[in-house]
Design a protein around this motif. Structure first.
Motif, mmCIF file in Angstrom:
data_model
loop_
_atom_site.group_PDB
_atom_site.id
_atom_site.type_symbol
_atom_site.label_atom_id
_atom_site.label_comp_id
_atom_site.label_asym_id
_atom_site.label_seq_id
_atom_site.Cartn_x
_atom_site.Cartn_y
_atom_site.Cartn_z
ATOM 1 N N HIS A 75 0.826 -1.214 0.000
ATOM 2 C CA HIS A 75 0.000 0.000 0.000
ATOM 3 C C HIS A 75 0.859 1.261 0.000
ATOM 4 O O HIS A 75 0.548 2.229 -0.697
ATOM 5 N N ARG A 76 1.925 1.264 0.767
ATOM 6 C CA ARG A 76 2.817 2.434 0.795
ATOM 7 C C ARG A 76 3.409 2.699 -0.574
ATOM 8 O O ARG A 76 3.493 3.838 -1.027
ATOM 9 N N ALA A 77 3.849 1.648 -1.239
ATOM 10 C CA ALA A 77 4.439 1.802 -2.571
ATOM 11 C C ALA A 77 3.414 2.336 -3.560
ATOM 12 O O ALA A 77 3.714 3.226 -4.361
ATOM 13 N N ARG A 78 2.200 1.829 -3.511
ATOM 14 C CA ARG A 78 1.151 2.297 -4.428
ATOM 15 C C ARG A 78 0.779 3.751 -4.144
ATOM 16 O O ARG A 78 0.551 4.531 -5.052
ATOM 17 N N THR A 79 0.751 4.129 -2.893
ATOM 18 C CA THR A 79 0.436 5.510 -2.526
ATOM 19 C C THR A 79 1.526 6.442 -3.042
ATOM 20 O O THR A 79 1.246 7.508 -3.588
ATOM 21 N N ARG A 80 2.782 6.032 -2.872
ATOM 22 C CA ARG A 80 3.910 6.831 -3.347
ATOM 23 C C ARG A 80 3.835 6.998 -4.866
ATOM 24 O O ARG A 80 4.011 8.096 -5.390
ATOM 25 N N GLU A 81 3.559 5.918 -5.579
ATOM 26 C CA GLU A 81 3.479 5.984 -7.034
ATOM 27 C C GLU A 81 2.313 6.854 -7.483
ATOM 28 O O GLU A 81 2.439 7.631 -8.433
ATOM 29 N N ALA A 82 1.174 6.742 -6.811
ATOM 30 C CA ALA A 82 0.005 7.553 -7.167
ATOM 31 C C ALA A 82 0.296 9.034 -6.941
ATOM 32 O O ALA A 82 -0.099 9.883 -7.755
ATOM 33 N N ASP A 83 0.991 9.351 -5.851
ATOM 34 C CA ASP A 83 1.348 10.738 -5.565
ATOM 35 C C ASP A 83 2.272 11.280 -6.655
ATOM 36 O O ASP A 83 2.087 12.401 -7.128
ATOM 37 N N LEU A 84 3.247 10.488 -7.052
ATOM 38 C CA LEU A 84 4.162 10.925 -8.113
ATOM 39 C C LEU A 84 3.422 11.142 -9.421
ATOM 40 O O LEU A 84 3.647 12.134 -10.119
ATOM 41 N N ARG A 85 2.517 10.223 -9.772
ATOM 42 C CA ARG A 85 1.744 10.370 -11.007
ATOM 43 C C ARG A 85 0.893 11.634 -10.981
ATOM 44 O O ARG A 85 0.797 12.358 -11.966
ATOM 45 N N ALA A 86 0.261 11.896 -9.846
ATOM 46 C CA ALA A 86 -0.585 13.086 -9.729
ATOM 47 C C ALA A 86 0.244 14.361 -9.869
ATOM 48 O O ALA A 86 -0.177 15.309 -10.548
ATOM 49 N N ARG A 87 1.419 14.380 -9.248
ATOM 50 C CA ARG A 87 2.267 15.564 -9.346
ATOM 51 C C ARG A 87 2.768 15.771 -10.774
ATOM 52 O O ARG A 87 2.818 16.898 -11.271
ATOM 53 N N LEU A 88 3.156 14.693 -11.434
ATOM 54 C CA LEU A 88 3.604 14.808 -12.822
ATOM 55 C C LEU A 88 2.469 15.271 -13.733
ATOM 56 O O LEU A 88 2.667 16.099 -14.619
ATOM 57 N N VAL A 130 15.260 10.056 -10.188
ATOM 58 C CA VAL A 130 15.714 11.268 -9.490
ATOM 59 C C VAL A 130 15.832 12.461 -10.445
ATOM 60 O O VAL A 130 15.539 13.585 -10.050
ATOM 61 N N ILE A 131 16.244 12.227 -11.676
ATOM 62 C CA ILE A 131 16.322 13.315 -12.661
ATOM 63 C C ILE A 131 14.920 13.881 -12.909
ATOM 64 O O ILE A 131 14.724 15.101 -12.935
ATOM 65 N N THR A 132 13.941 13.016 -13.077
ATOM 66 C CA THR A 132 12.565 13.455 -13.325
ATOM 67 C C THR A 132 12.031 14.253 -12.145
ATOM 68 O O THR A 132 11.436 15.323 -12.320
ATOM 69 N N LEU A 133 12.245 13.739 -10.946
ATOM 70 C CA LEU A 133 11.737 14.434 -9.766
ATOM 71 C C LEU A 133 12.440 15.770 -9.544
ATOM 72 O O LEU A 133 11.805 16.757 -9.164
ATOM 73 N N ARG A 134 13.732 15.817 -9.804
ATOM 74 C CA ARG A 134 14.488 17.050 -9.542
ATOM 75 C C ARG A 134 14.239 18.106 -10.604
ATOM 76 O O ARG A 134 13.941 19.254 -10.306
ATOM 77 N N TYR A 135 14.352 17.735 -11.879
ATOM 78 C CA TYR A 135 14.345 18.742 -12.933
ATOM 79 C C TYR A 135 13.000 18.916 -13.628
ATOM 80 O O TYR A 135 12.766 19.950 -14.241
ATOM 81 N N TYR A 136 12.126 17.944 -13.545
ATOM 82 C CA TYR A 136 10.814 18.089 -14.160
ATOM 83 C C TYR A 136 9.746 18.458 -13.140
ATOM 84 O O TYR A 136 8.753 19.080 -13.467
ATOM 85 N N MET A 137 9.961 18.040 -11.881
ATOM 86 C CA MET A 137 8.981 18.364 -10.847
ATOM 87 C C MET A 137 9.496 19.409 -9.872
ATOM 88 O O MET A 137 8.792 19.800 -8.962
ATOM 89 N N ASP A 138 10.722 19.850 -10.049
ATOM 90 C CA ASP A 138 11.340 20.889 -9.218
ATOM 91 C C ASP A 138 11.340 20.548 -7.730
ATOM 92 O O ASP A 138 11.163 21.425 -6.887
ATOM 93 N N LEU A 139 11.541 19.275 -7.399
ATOM 94 C CA LEU A 139 11.619 18.889 -5.992
ATOM 95 C C LEU A 139 13.057 19.055 -5.514
ATOM 96 O O LEU A 139 14.004 18.874 -6.276
ATOM 97 N N SER A 140 13.209 19.381 -4.259
ATOM 98 C CA SER A 140 14.544 19.506 -3.677
ATOM 99 C C SER A 140 15.112 18.111 -3.407
ATOM 100 O O SER A 140 14.384 17.114 -3.403
ATOM 101 N N VAL A 141 16.407 18.052 -3.144
ATOM 102 C CA VAL A 141 17.055 16.785 -2.815
ATOM 103 C C VAL A 141 16.409 16.179 -1.570
ATOM 104 O O VAL A 141 16.127 14.977 -1.519
#
Length: 166
Positions: A67-80, A117-128
């Motif tokens: 469930h944690r993994a699915r929640t994390r993936e859903a959150d990433l998809r929604a943000r993207l 990490v490249i996608t999260l950092r440069y496409y979603m502007d998330l910090s390290v």
């Protein structure tokens, strides 16, 4: 008459199903429980007093992890998706298209962790720190992956640029 292994398998699958793991993922969960059981038994004899209780607890933890993994993936998809919608209407020059296609091609050649990490950092502007928290890995690992991925992208884009000119 059914054997003890078959009964244990059915019990583990039942715990996973009750934990909300979808039917199609039960076999994967079962394999995770079996792997953890083998690992624990290899550590030392007698560490598991009640095998049935131990496997039930581990199966419930595997369900929680699922469930944690699915929640994390859903959150990433929604943000993207939200980011995509914000930039969808933005006009881009036609001369940017070849570069965008080259970058997309190079991104596909990265390993999954590097691309992540490249996608999260440069496409979603998330910090390290945000990436580390989201992926549940140390910040140093995020930095290392970003550094290695940027080097690979730089080299490949340089090669592609040289190939087009030469």
């Amino acid at each position: 008459m059914r054997g003890p292994v078959r009964e244990q398998t059915e019990r583990i699958r039942a715990v996973l199903a009750l934990g909300g793991v979808p039917w199609g993922d039960l076999d994967d969960g079962l394999q995770q429980v079996r792997l953890k059981l083998l690992t624990e038994e290899a550590r030392g004899a007698g560490s598991i007093r009640d095998r049935d209780a131990w496997t039930a607890v581990v199966a419930s933890r595997v369900a929680v992890d699922w469930h944690r993994a699915r929640t994390r993936e859903a959150d990433l998809r929604a943000r993207l998706a939200a980011r995509w919608e914000r930039h969808r209407g933005t006009e881009h020059a036609q001369e940017d298209l070849p570069l965008a296609l080259s970058v997309a091609s190079c991104l596909e050649s990265l390993s999954r962790p590097q691309r992540q990490v490249i996608t999260l950092r440069y496409y979603m502007d998330l910090s390290v720190a945000e990436i580390a928290s989201l992926l549940e890995i140390p910040a140093g690992t995020v930095k290392s992956r970003l550094h290695a991925a940027a080097a690979v992208l730089r080299d490949r884009l340089t090669e592609e640029g040289a190939d087009r000119r030469g």
